[in-house]
Write a protein that holds these residues in place. Structure first.
Motif, PDB file in Angstrom:
ATOM      1  N   GLY A  31       0.806  -1.219   0.000  1.00  0.00           N
ATOM      2  CA  GLY A  31       0.000   0.000   0.000  1.00  0.00           C
ATOM      3  C   GLY A  31       0.838   1.267   0.000  1.00  0.00           C
ATOM      4  O   GLY A  31       0.384   2.306  -0.484  1.00  0.00           O
TER       5      GLY A  31
ATOM      6  N   PRO B  98       3.707   2.079  -1.748  1.00  0.00           N
ATOM      7  CA  PRO B  98       4.002   2.599  -3.089  1.00  0.00           C
ATOM      8  C   PRO B  98       2.750   3.136  -3.789  1.00  0.00           C
ATOM      9  O   PRO B  98       2.815   4.146  -4.493  1.00  0.00           O
ATOM     10  CB  PRO B  98       4.559   1.385  -3.838  1.00  0.00           C
ATOM     11  N   GLU B  99       1.625   2.482  -3.562  1.00  0.00           N
ATOM     12  CA  GLU B  99       0.383   2.925  -4.203  1.00  0.00           C
ATOM     13  C   GLU B  99      -0.061   4.280  -3.661  1.00  0.00           C
ATOM     14  O   GLU B  99      -0.491   5.149  -4.423  1.00  0.00           O
ATOM     15  CB  GLU B  99      -0.720   1.874  -3.986  1.00  0.00           C
ATOM     16  N   ARG B 100       0.060   4.481  -2.343  1.00  0.00           N
ATOM     17  CA  ARG B 100      -0.293   5.788  -1.769  1.00  0.00           C
ATOM     18  C   ARG B 100       0.631   6.881  -2.280  1.00  0.00           C
ATOM     19  O   ARG B 100       0.201   7.997  -2.567  1.00  0.00           O
ATOM     20  CB  ARG B 100      -0.280   5.722  -0.239  1.00  0.00           C
TER      21      ARG B 100
ATOM     22  N   ALA C 239       2.184   6.881  -5.194  1.00  0.00           N
ATOM     23  CA  ALA C 239       1.829   7.124  -6.600  1.00  0.00           C
ATOM     24  C   ALA C 239       0.555   7.953  -6.692  1.00  0.00           C
ATOM     25  O   ALA C 239       0.452   8.855  -7.541  1.00  0.00           O
ATOM     26  CB  ALA C 239       1.657   5.801  -7.332  1.00  0.00           C
ATOM     27  N   GLU C 240      -0.407   7.671  -5.838  1.00  0.00           N
ATOM     28  CA  GLU C 240      -1.657   8.438  -5.837  1.00  0.00           C
ATOM     29  C   GLU C 240      -1.382   9.900  -5.482  1.00  0.00           C
ATOM     30  O   GLU C 240      -1.911  10.813  -6.122  1.00  0.00           O
ATOM     31  CB  GLU C 240      -2.642   7.825  -4.842  1.00  0.00           C
TER      32      GLU C 240
END
Length: 135
Positions: A94, A96-98, A100-101
């Motif tokens: 989560g 890396p995804e946060r 990127a977001e």
């Protein structure tokens, strides 16, 4: 070989995890598994990938109270570990995804590499569709 037997016996959790994935994604789904999966980038490989998928839904509340707190503790403990050389910090699922977001929000959209945009323009022409609009 004896070395392989020793390695597998010392790392049985990794073996069980790998085998479980093979059973759930390959065997259960009627797809390939383990050594039967084609080589990923081999130039002479002509077989379809035939990779299976497995999805599971669990209710953490059925496994005891305090799940969220215990999971948060696990994530905090992992983030507090020393990173490997060349990395700033240890990431958990989560993170890396946060990041990127947030990057997309900060830039007002998704940043694409110029080569990707070029390839999409070529594809749009070939398919006779409108190309992506860029900001």
């Amino acid at each position: 070989t004896q070395e392989l037997v020793q390695l597998l016996s010392e790392n049985y959790k990794a073996v069980v995890s790998t085998q479980s994935t093979g059973v759930m994604c390959g065997v259960l789904g009627g797809a390939m598994w383990g050594p039967h999966i084609r080589k990923w980038m081999a130039a002479d490989e002509t077989r379809e990938a035939d990779l299976g998928q497995f999805f599971m839904a669990l209710d953490p509340g059925m496994f005891g109270a305090g799940f969220r707190e215990r999971l948060q503790q696990l994530m905090d403990e992992h983030r507090a570990l020393s990173p490997i050389e060349g990395q700033e910090k240890v990431l958990v699922p989560g993170d890396p995804e946060r990041a990127a977001e947030k990057d997309c929000q900060d830039h007002g959209g998704i940043l694409y590499h110029a080569a990707f945009i070029r390839d999409m323009e070529i594809l749009a022409k070939r398919l006779e569709v409108s190309p992506m609009e860029t900001l």
